[in-house]
Design an enzyme around this catalytic site. Structure first.
Site, PDB file in Angstrom:
ATOM      1  CG  ASP A  68     -37.583 -27.039   6.094  1.00  0.00           C
ATOM      2  OD1 ASP A  68     -37.006 -26.388   5.208  1.00  0.00           O
ATOM      3  OD2 ASP A  68     -37.057 -27.269   7.199  1.00  0.00           O
ATOM      4  CG  HIS A 176     -37.933 -37.938   2.642  1.00  0.00           C
ATOM      5  ND1 HIS A 176     -37.136 -38.809   1.958  1.00  0.00           N
ATOM      6  CD2 HIS A 176     -37.499 -36.709   2.289  1.00  0.00           C
ATOM      7  CE1 HIS A 176     -36.254 -38.142   1.237  1.00  0.00           C
ATOM      8  NE2 HIS A 176     -36.458 -36.866   1.412  1.00  0.00           N
ATOM      9  NE  ARG A 177     -39.151 -32.911  -1.200  1.00  0.00           N
ATOM     10  CZ  ARG A 177     -37.906 -33.397  -1.069  1.00  0.00           C
ATOM     11  NH1 ARG A 177     -37.486 -34.385  -1.831  1.00  0.00           N
ATOM     12  NH2 ARG A 177     -37.092 -32.910  -0.181  1.00  0.00           N
TER      13      ARG A 177
HETATM   14  P1  IMP Z   1     -34.595 -28.008   2.633  1.00  0.00           P
HETATM   15  O1  IMP Z   1     -35.842 -28.762   2.871  1.00  0.00           O
HETATM   16  O2  IMP Z   1     -34.538 -27.514   1.216  1.00  0.00           O
HETATM   17  O3  IMP Z   1     -34.335 -26.941   3.657  1.00  0.00           O
HETATM   18  O4  IMP Z   1     -33.423 -29.063   2.687  1.00  0.00           O
HETATM   19  C1  IMP Z   1     -32.596 -29.253   3.815  1.00  0.00           C
HETATM   20  C2  IMP Z   1     -31.390 -30.054   3.399  1.00  0.00           C
HETATM   21  O5  IMP Z   1     -31.779 -31.399   3.179  1.00  0.00           O
HETATM   22  C3  IMP Z   1     -30.673 -29.596   2.136  1.00  0.00           C
HETATM   23  O6  IMP Z   1     -29.305 -29.800   2.324  1.00  0.00           O
HETATM   24  C4  IMP Z   1     -31.209 -30.513   1.074  1.00  0.00           C
HETATM   25  O7  IMP Z   1     -30.269 -30.709   0.029  1.00  0.00           O
HETATM   26  C5  IMP Z   1     -31.430 -31.786   1.862  1.00  0.00           C
HETATM   27  N1  IMP Z   1     -32.551 -32.541   1.302  1.00  0.00           N
HETATM   28  C6  IMP Z   1     -33.849 -32.137   1.197  1.00  0.00           C
HETATM   29  N2  IMP Z   1     -34.579 -33.097   0.613  1.00  0.00           N
HETATM   30  C7  IMP Z   1     -33.717 -34.121   0.351  1.00  0.00           C
HETATM   31  C8  IMP Z   1     -33.891 -35.381  -0.273  1.00  0.00           C
HETATM   32  O8  IMP Z   1     -34.972 -35.777  -0.727  1.00  0.00           O
HETATM   33  N3  IMP Z   1     -32.796 -36.146  -0.361  1.00  0.00           N
HETATM   34  C9  IMP Z   1     -31.566 -35.753   0.113  1.00  0.00           C
HETATM   35  N4  IMP Z   1     -31.355 -34.586   0.687  1.00  0.00           N
HETATM   36  C10 IMP Z   1     -32.436 -33.757   0.807  1.00  0.00           C
END
Ligand code: IMP
Length: 192
Positions: A68, A176-177
């Site tokens: 997340d 970050h990921r």
């Molecule tokens: P989730 O982790 O999928 O819940 O993402 C939360 C929000 O952050 C969503 O709008 C994703 O598109 C955005 N998001 C997640 N990872 C990234 C990234 O690596 N880059 C840009 N946006 C991200």
């Protein structure tokens, strides 16, 4: 451990993580024939990461991890944070979220922000967390056509272009990921 499921329906995330987890057989939710939505109802990104991994671990009994991510903007008191996916409303898309961020930051000089990823891994009922953060700035306008989510407006510190202008490999060197996934990989490599 060979088979491990990445609990995500996001093909962009899957592509990023697949490149980093080469020595493991990464299963997707599609491989498990699972397409339900798992509601993210917690008020922290750790909580939501746990919810997703726990759901799949209980349902299929497989080792799995979920991620997340939130974008935290200093001059917006940390918003959108845990609300990053739904910042512009429950049926919004990334374009809507980006437009709202740019509108809220209009005329504001302090554009410091950071992305934070939390990975929750569950193996045999045991839960582990891995974190990754990258600091940067929110650009004044969108740039680039790669990546996803908020990538077109995030410029990581030390660079003058947005994540959307990076190749996938370059984003994976510092994102970050990637930082969180590399900690996961080290853990899995030492796991019996
Ligand atoms: P989730 O982790 O999928 O819940 O993402 C939360 C929000 O952050 C969503 O709008 C994703 O598109 C955005 N998001 C997640 N990872 C990234 C990234 O690596 N880059 C840009 N946006 C991200």
């Amino acid at each position: 451990m060979n088979n491990i499921c990445f609990v995500t329906g996001n093909k962009n995330k899957l592509r990023e993580v697949q490149k980093l987890l080469l020595s493991h057989n990464l299963l997707s939710l599609e491989d498990l024939d699972f397409s339900d939505d798992i509601p993210e109802t917690e008020d922290t990104i750790e909580g939501n990461a746990f919810l997703k991994a726990d759901h799949i671990h209980k349902k299929f009994g497989v080792s799995c991890f979920s991620d997340d991510t939130g974008l935290f903007i200093e001059s917006l008191d940390g918003q959108p944070g845990v609300m990053s996916a739904r910042f512009a409303g429950s049926n919004c898309n990334s374009e809507d979220n980006i437009s709202l961020v740019l509108e809220m930051l209009s005329g504001i000089e302090n554009r410091k922000a950071f992305f934070r990823t939390v990975i929750c891994l569950i193996v045999n009922g045991k839960v582990n967390y891995f974190h990754g953060e990258v600091k940067g700035q929110i650009s004044k306008e969108k740039a680039g056509d790669k990546g996803f989510g908020y990538d077109p407006i995030f410029i990581p510190d030390g660079f003058d272009k947005t994540f959307s202008e990076f190749t996938l490999d370059k984003k994976n060197e510092l994102s970050h990921r990637a930082l969180a996934v590399n900690k996961l990989v080290n853990f899995l490599n030492g796991y019996e």
